[in-house]
Scaffold this active site. Structure first.
Site, PDB file in Angstrom:
ATOM      1  N   GLY A  20       0.824  -1.208   0.000  1.00 46.33           N
ATOM      2  CA  GLY A  20       0.000   0.000   0.000  1.00 46.33           C
ATOM      3  C   GLY A  20       0.852   1.250   0.000  1.00 46.33           C
ATOM      4  O   GLY A  20       2.023   1.213  -0.366  1.00 46.33           O
ATOM      5  N   ALA A  21       0.235   2.378   0.435  1.00 40.44           N
ATOM      6  CA  ALA A  21       0.908   3.696   0.368  1.00 40.44           C
ATOM      7  C   ALA A  21       1.454   3.912  -1.041  1.00 40.44           C
ATOM      8  O   ALA A  21       2.623   4.280  -1.231  1.00 40.44           O
ATOM      9  CB  ALA A  21       2.007   3.803   1.427  1.00 40.44           C
ATOM     10  N   LEU A  22       0.598   3.674  -2.010  1.00 39.89           N
ATOM     11  CA  LEU A  22       1.051   3.666  -3.405  1.00 39.89           C
ATOM     12  C   LEU A  22       1.465   5.054  -3.885  1.00 39.89           C
ATOM     13  O   LEU A  22       0.830   6.048  -3.567  1.00 39.89           O
ATOM     14  CB  LEU A  22      -0.066   3.133  -4.315  1.00 39.89           C
ATOM     15  N   GLY A  34       5.870   5.258  -8.274  1.00 38.73           N
ATOM     16  CA  GLY A  34       6.740   4.094  -8.484  1.00 38.73           C
ATOM     17  C   GLY A  34       5.901   2.817  -8.584  1.00 38.73           C
ATOM     18  O   GLY A  34       6.083   1.999  -9.497  1.00 38.73           O
ATOM     19  N   HIS A  35       4.951   2.656  -7.656  1.00 33.49           N
ATOM     20  CA  HIS A  35       4.076   1.473  -7.707  1.00 33.49           C
ATOM     21  C   HIS A  35       3.241   1.479  -8.981  1.00 33.49           C
ATOM     22  O   HIS A  35       3.015   0.442  -9.593  1.00 33.49           O
ATOM     23  CB  HIS A  35       3.102   1.454  -6.521  1.00 33.49           C
ATOM     24  N   GLN A  72       7.950  -8.793   8.066  1.00 36.50           N
ATOM     25  CA  GLN A  72       9.148  -8.147   7.527  1.00 36.50           C
ATOM     26  C   GLN A  72       9.518  -6.863   8.261  1.00 36.50           C
ATOM     27  O   GLN A  72      10.417  -6.145   7.837  1.00 36.50           O
ATOM     28  CB  GLN A  72       9.023  -7.915   6.022  1.00 36.50           C
ATOM     29  N   GLY A 131      10.123  -3.897  -8.132  1.00 36.91           N
ATOM     30  CA  GLY A 131      10.883  -2.712  -8.533  1.00 36.91           C
ATOM     31  C   GLY A 131      12.371  -2.846  -8.234  1.00 36.91           C
ATOM     32  O   GLY A 131      12.773  -3.464  -7.242  1.00 36.91           O
ATOM     33  N   LYS A 144      14.061  -0.488  -7.242  1.00 44.60           N
ATOM     34  CA  LYS A 144      14.356   0.389  -6.099  1.00 44.60           C
ATOM     35  C   LYS A 144      14.889  -0.449  -4.932  1.00 44.60           C
ATOM     36  O   LYS A 144      15.850  -0.094  -4.275  1.00 44.60           O
ATOM     37  CB  LYS A 144      13.062   1.128  -5.711  1.00 44.60           C
TER      38      LYS A 144
HETATM   39  O1  PAF Z   1       8.393  -4.348  -1.682  1.00 46.37           O
HETATM   40  C1  PAF Z   1       7.373  -4.446  -0.960  1.00 46.37           C
HETATM   41  O2  PAF Z   1       6.501  -3.587  -0.942  1.00 46.37           O
HETATM   42  C2  PAF Z   1       7.230  -5.652  -0.054  1.00 46.37           C
HETATM   43  O3  PAF Z   1       8.465  -6.060   0.438  1.00 46.37           O
HETATM   44  C3  PAF Z   1       6.490  -6.826  -0.706  1.00 46.37           C
HETATM   45  C4  PAF Z   1       7.272  -7.375  -1.880  1.00 46.37           C
HETATM   46  C5  PAF Z   1       5.114  -6.364  -1.169  1.00 46.37           C
HETATM   47  C6  PAF Z   1       6.304  -7.949   0.300  1.00 46.37           C
HETATM   48  O4  PAF Z   1       5.572  -7.553   1.397  1.00 46.37           O
END
Ligand code: PAF
Length: 254
Positions: free
Chosen positions: A11-13, A16-17, A41, A126, A128
């Protein structure tokens, strides 16, 4: 059966997304975007709590870029069990992994779960997050996972700053300071001594706290040697308490 192109996100697109979604569209008309803030993570619980969440706004943006399905699963949908953590391998302890123990294991674990649900033919990641991209490609290759990993170029703002959901926290001054990173990368890319050049430029900016600045071999992720043909500079550091990452392919230099 139509093939699915998948863009996993938290999220928080930002633009880049959206560029990942637009690239996915070139592979399939059927583009699935997931929005899931993966606790596994985040080594820092405060960072997890503060992570911006706006499913409606993100869904609208994703659709405007061409997504045909937005999937925002709950924690229980992804982890109905007590998940077995997948090891991301030795590279997970270097560079990003030094300050973020367990981070890449959490990424690989969630990508595995997401792939099993979505069953895509293509997945877009990406450049990035260059180390993440490398780790995922290796994990897919070693485990013969039938998903083609497509890498999408890093997107910069017009001033050169690599796009990131965190940039908003920099403030105007911080943003100006942060431009030292792309400046260092550009200068390094045309230098015969890219690592020395990057360090020289980064150290000249008192508002920037260096984490690492290295030139690696893109094929092995080992430090580049004089024989390396595909080399990439990676920089990570802090500005105003915000951690920033950037990288660039190096055209010349040892
Ligand atoms: O790059 C991210 O936004 C995250 O690490 C991913 C690949 C969506 C996994 O949660």
């Amino acid at each position: 059966m139509s093939k699915t192109a998948f863009v996993p996100t938290m999220g928080a697109l930002h633009a880049g997304h959206l560029s990942l979604i637009e690239l996915a569209k070139k592979y399939s008309d059927d583009v699935v975007v997931s929005i899931f803030v993966n606790p596994l993570q985040f080594e820092n619980k405060d960072d997890l709590a503060k992570y911006p969440r706006d499913i409606d706004g993100d869904s609208q943006l994703a659709r405007s870029a061409g997504a045909t399905e937005i999937w925002a699963p709950t924690y229980d949908e992804i982890y109905p069990d007590n998940p077995t953590i997948i090891s991301a391998g030795a590279l997970a302890d270097k560079y990003e992994g030094v300050n973020r123990p367990g981070h890449f294991d959490g990424v690989v674990t969630v990508v595995d779960r997401l792939f099993k649900k979505v069953q895509p033919q293509y997945a877009i990641f990406g450049e990035k997050d260059f180390q993440q991209l490398f780790i995922i490609k290796e994990w897919v290759r070693k485990n013969q996972i039938p998903v083609e990993i497509i890498s999408a170029p890093l997107i910069r703002d017009s001033d050169g700053l690599a796009l990131s959901s965190r940039n908003i926290r920099l403030g105007d001054d911080g943003r100006r300071t942060a431009l030292v990173i792309s400046r260092a990368l550009h200068q390094a890319s045309v230098s015969n001594h890219p690592e020395e050049r990057m360090l020289e430029i980064l150290k000249s900016e008192p508002g920037f706290t260096l984490d690492y600045a290295v030139v690696i071999d893109e094929e092995s992720f080992e430090l580049a040697t004089p024989g390396t043909t595909k080399r990439r500079a990676l920089i990570a550091g802090w500005v105003n308490g915000v951690r920033l990452l950037d990288n660039m392919a190096m055209s010349v230099g040892a």
